[in-house]
Design a protein around this motif. Structure first.
Motif, PDB file in Angstrom:
ATOM      1  N   TYR A  20      -3.543   7.332  -1.810  1.00 18.31           N
ATOM      2  CA  TYR A  20      -3.375   6.377  -3.334  1.00 18.31           C
ATOM      3  C   TYR A  20      -3.917   5.040  -2.891  1.00 18.31           C
ATOM      4  N   ILE A  21      -4.289   4.378  -3.828  1.00 22.82           N
ATOM      5  CA  ILE A  21      -4.601   3.036  -3.694  1.00 22.82           C
ATOM      6  C   ILE A  21      -4.187   2.054  -4.767  1.00 22.82           C
ATOM      7  N   ASN A  22      -3.964   1.291  -4.612  1.00 22.20           N
ATOM      8  CA  ASN A  22      -3.390   0.067  -5.564  1.00 22.20           C
ATOM      9  C   ASN A  22      -4.551  -1.102  -5.951  1.00 22.20           C
ATOM     10  N   VAL A  23      -4.699  -1.380  -7.158  1.00 24.42           N
ATOM     11  CA  VAL A  23      -5.632  -2.278  -7.600  1.00 24.42           C
ATOM     12  C   VAL A  23      -5.214  -3.623  -6.857  1.00 24.42           C
ATOM     13  N   VAL A  24      -4.088  -4.146  -6.853  1.00 26.68           N
ATOM     14  CA  VAL A  24      -3.443  -5.462  -6.421  1.00 26.68           C
ATOM     15  C   VAL A  24      -3.785  -5.592  -5.057  1.00 26.68           C
ATOM     16  N   ASP A  25      -3.519  -4.457  -4.365  1.00 24.14           N
ATOM     17  CA  ASP A  25      -3.918  -4.462  -2.714  1.00 24.14           C
ATOM     18  C   ASP A  25      -5.193  -4.828  -2.433  1.00 24.14           C
ATOM     19  N   LEU A  26      -6.079  -4.088  -3.176  1.00 28.03           N
ATOM     20  CA  LEU A  26      -7.572  -4.131  -3.064  1.00 28.03           C
ATOM     21  C   LEU A  26      -8.038  -5.364  -3.565  1.00 28.03           C
ATOM     22  N   CYS A  27      -7.619  -5.835  -4.484  1.00 32.84           N
ATOM     23  CA  CYS A  27      -7.849  -7.451  -4.694  1.00 32.84           C
ATOM     24  C   CYS A  27      -7.663  -8.181  -3.540  1.00 32.84           C
ATOM     25  N   LYS A 212       3.392  16.692  -5.347  1.00 28.77           N
ATOM     26  CA  LYS A 212       3.784  16.259  -6.546  1.00 28.77           C
ATOM     27  C   LYS A 212       3.467  14.612  -6.473  1.00 28.77           C
ATOM     28  N   PHE A 213       3.287  13.988  -5.394  1.00 29.65           N
ATOM     29  CA  PHE A 213       2.727  12.690  -5.610  1.00 29.65           C
ATOM     30  C   PHE A 213       1.552  12.229  -5.943  1.00 29.65           C
ATOM     31  N   GLY A 214       1.382  11.412  -6.762  1.00 29.61           N
ATOM     32  CA  GLY A 214       0.029  11.153  -7.241  1.00 29.61           C
ATOM     33  C   GLY A 214      -0.316  11.887  -8.542  1.00 29.61           C
ATOM     34  N   LYS A 215       0.590  12.529  -8.936  1.00 29.45           N
ATOM     35  CA  LYS A 215       0.328  13.743 -10.070  1.00 29.45           C
ATOM     36  C   LYS A 215       1.291  12.991 -11.191  1.00 29.45           C
ATOM     37  N   GLU A 238       2.470   7.715   4.672  1.00 32.95           N
ATOM     38  CA  GLU A 238       3.304   6.542   5.005  1.00 32.95           C
ATOM     39  C   GLU A 238       3.419   5.322   3.880  1.00 32.95           C
ATOM     40  N   GLN A 239       2.282   5.044   3.311  1.00 36.57           N
ATOM     41  CA  GLN A 239       2.220   4.033   2.296  1.00 36.57           C
ATOM     42  C   GLN A 239       3.138   4.464   1.074  1.00 36.57           C
ATOM     43  N   ILE A 240       3.054   5.585   0.552  1.00 34.44           N
ATOM     44  CA  ILE A 240       4.082   5.909  -0.593  1.00 34.44           C
ATOM     45  C   ILE A 240       5.467   5.682  -0.009  1.00 34.44           C
ATOM     46  N   VAL A 241       5.817   6.110   1.193  1.00 32.60           N
ATOM     47  CA  VAL A 241       7.169   5.913   1.719  1.00 32.60           C
ATOM     48  C   VAL A 241       7.516   4.629   1.649  1.00 32.60           C
TER      49      VAL A 241
END
Length: 254
Positions: A20-27, A212-215, A238-241
């Motif tokens: 999973y990636i987050n828009v804010v982190d990519l910015c 189930k994560f990301g669903k 690890e990022q989700i944790v």
């Protein structure tokens, strides 16, 4: 500054690594605007390389579909059994608990030791049948509209009965965990009953395998900040944790 192709390559490599990636982190990492990142994600989604979600993207289709309980029980069965065993270790003698529906909570019920004294309220018929054979466990089955695909009840009658109880712990199964949208299930009425269970419990423990994560399901149960503990398997990234722990959620990995 990276060009379009370089940005897309980096986005896809991050997805491969973190799921999973987050828009804010990519910015922040690419030093571009959120508008640019969202356009990048749309272009990549149009090429069927990812799925956009609220606030980010994933490589897995985030939208869950309803499946019969006997079919779901066979999926990730080894992981679900380990999760159920870890959840059973959280029980104390004379606890009063509520168990929601789902195949992972059924594995939890199968792992409860018969020597422990419990009062259990549940919406799940299969959980009630599993526990009724133990003399030390008092089982209260909620009534209401039967949802055949999950072998459980839901609706206003079950919600009203919950008003008469207060529990030490809720053991909750879900169809999806989205870092932005929260916990979901494929049925809106079941989501409503799950919310009532959360309100009636001192502590909410979510039992969910890593798939189930990301669903995301149709019915929202609650935000991640409303839960206390998640038990899952080592397939979680690890990022989700780190994200969950940052919200104050205890994460147990089996």
């Amino acid at each position: 500054m990276m060009n379009l192709a370089e940005r897309h390559q980096l986005i896809l490599s991050r997805l491969q690594r973190d799921q999973y990636i987050n828009v804010v982190d990519l910015c922040k990492e690419l030093k571009v605007s959120s508008v640019t990142i969202r356009k990048d994600l749309k272009l990549l989604e149009d090429k069927s390389l990812l799925f956009r979600t609220h606030g980010g993207a994933t490589m897995n289709n985030p939208y869950t579909v309803d499946r019969p309980v006997n079919e779901k029980e066979k999926i990730q069965s080894s992981e679900k059994n380990k999760i159920g065993a870890a959840a059973a270790e959280l029980l104390n003698d004379n606890d009063s608990i509520v168990i929601a529906s789902g195949t992972t909570v059924l594995y939890f019920a199968k792992n409860i030791q018969p020597a422990i004294n419990l009062t259990v309220v549940t919406s799940a018929l299969n959980v009630a049948l599993e526990l009724m054979r133990e003399s030390t466990i008092e089982v209260i089955q909620l009534g209401g509209l039967l949802r055949k695909s999950s072998s459980s009840v839901m609706g206003s009658y079950a919600e009203q009965v919950l008003q008469d109880f207060y529990f030490n712990k809720l053991f909750l199964g879900v169809d999806g965990i989205d870092l932005d949208f929260g916990l979901t299930t494929t049925n809106a009425m079941e989501a409503q009953l799950n919310r009532k269970m959360i309100n009636a419990a001192q502590k909410t423990i979510v039992l969910a395998d890593s798939t189930k994560f990301g669903k995301r399901g149709f019915g929202k149960i609650c935000g991640l900040e409303e839960i206390d503990h998640i038990i899952t398997d080592k397939g979680i990234s690890e990022q989700i944790v780190k994200h969950l722990e940052g919200l104050g959620v205890t994460v147990t990995i089996v």
